[in-house]
Scaffold this motif. Structure first.
Motif, PDB file in Angstrom:
ATOM      1  N   LEU A 252     -30.635 -61.583  59.713  1.00  0.00           N
ATOM      2  CA  LEU A 252     -31.765 -61.843  58.818  1.00  0.00           C
ATOM      3  C   LEU A 252     -32.945 -60.918  59.125  1.00  0.00           C
TER       4      LEU A 252
ATOM      5  N   SER B 147     -32.224 -57.453  57.869  1.00  0.00           N
ATOM      6  CA  SER B 147     -32.313 -57.377  56.405  1.00  0.00           C
ATOM      7  C   SER B 147     -33.770 -57.288  55.951  1.00  0.00           C
ATOM      8  N   VAL B 148     -34.642 -58.047  56.600  1.00  0.00           N
ATOM      9  CA  VAL B 148     -36.072 -57.976  56.278  1.00  0.00           C
ATOM     10  C   VAL B 148     -36.608 -56.583  56.587  1.00  0.00           C
TER      11      VAL B 148
ATOM     12  N   LEU C 133     -35.532 -54.150  53.953  1.00  0.00           N
ATOM     13  CA  LEU C 133     -36.373 -54.332  52.770  1.00  0.00           C
ATOM     14  C   LEU C 133     -37.719 -53.635  52.935  1.00  0.00           C
TER      15      LEU C 133
ATOM     16  N   ALA D 117     -33.773 -61.383  51.744  1.00  0.00           N
ATOM     17  CA  ALA D 117     -32.928 -61.133  52.912  1.00  0.00           C
ATOM     18  C   ALA D 117     -31.879 -62.225  53.082  1.00  0.00           C
TER      19      ALA D 117
ATOM     20  N   SER E 175     -28.147 -60.616  52.567  1.00  0.00           N
ATOM     21  CA  SER E 175     -27.956 -59.976  53.868  1.00  0.00           C
ATOM     22  C   SER E 175     -26.509 -59.568  54.129  1.00  0.00           C
TER      23      SER E 175
ATOM     24  N   LEU F 223     -28.435 -55.861  48.303  1.00  0.00           N
ATOM     25  CA  LEU F 223     -29.833 -55.955  48.719  1.00  0.00           C
ATOM     26  C   LEU F 223     -30.655 -54.840  48.081  1.00  0.00           C
TER      27      LEU F 223
END
Length: 243
Positions: free
Chosen positions: A170, A173-174, A177, A200, A204, A210
């Protein structure tokens, strides 16, 4: 080949640092150490981008005159069919690959059940390997999990280095982004924190999805004024239009 560097194609995170390290090594070094390099992961985690980036690193680094060939396995099968049909000269396929210095083969799992194409590819593979040519292969499975492919090919795939690209967690993924938002010239401070967390959590498992969600979000933001924030309502609307 996409004009990507290794860093652009695969920024280093815990989920891909081994793949990045291996890719950088084979791009900068010759010989048969780590040959072939076999990269596997679930779909959408950057294998194809990484293949292109390896080719670019080789061309821009130690072997600017190298003949680097990227080919998807489906295209390889189509080339073999043309060869069988006589649409190409009898030895043209083998001769063509003899001139290749670096072979980037994408989605090798698609060779499953393609017996004759596999036989041709085995001969090509052996010739490239025996002449010290670089071979980099991607798949959605590690070699020993491939089904419907000749054992002798699987054995060759396993004789080099096998690395995996994992799904990002997680936090990763953030971070992806944030990098995508900044790279596209948008102000990260305009995004509510829960927007990034929402995207996310939802995407993810697939970086390609994404990125697609981010593109839809960017499009939804075109009508916003400079003062307006990008809230959950905007994000949910963008995701809904993608579904």
């Amino acid at each position: 080949i996409y004009t990507l560097s290794l860093h652009d194609a695969l920024p280093i995170f815990d989920c891909n640092k081994e793949a990045h390290k291996a890719a950088l090594y084979v791009a900068k070094n010759g010989g048969n150490l780590f040959n072939p390099l076999f990269i596997y992961s679930h779909s959408g985690l950057g294998k194809t981008h990484l293949l292109h980036a390896i080719g670019n690193e080789i061309k821009n680094g130690r072997m600017p005159d190298a003949k680097v060939l990227y080919i998807d396995t489906n295209d390889l099968v189509e080339e073999y069919i043309r060869f069988v049909r006589g649409e190409k000269e009898s030895q043209s396929m083998k001769q063509f690959f003899k001139n290749v210095d670096v072979l980037l083969l994408d989605d090798v799992q698609l060779l499953a059940g393609k017996v004759k194409t596999s036989e041709m590819f085995f001969a090509i593979y052996q010739d490239l390997f025996n002449h010290g040519k670089r071979i980099i292969i991607t798949s959605d499975k590690e070699p020993n999990e491939l089904k419907g492919i000749e054992e002798r090919l699987i054995t060759r795939f396993s004789q080099g280095l096998t690395v995996r690209i994992d799904e990002p967690d997680l936090d990763t993924s953030v971070e992806i982004l944030k990098r995508k938002i900044t790279a596209n010239g948008m102000d990260i401070d305009k995004f509510d924190a829960n927007v990034l967390l929402f995207l996310a959590e939802k995407y993810s498992s697939n970086v390609r999805d994404l990125e697609g969600a981010v593109q839809n979000l960017f499009f939804s933001c075109l009508d916003l004024s400079d003062e307006e924030r990008i809230t959950m309502d905007v994000a949910i609307k963008a995701v809904s239009s993608k579904s």
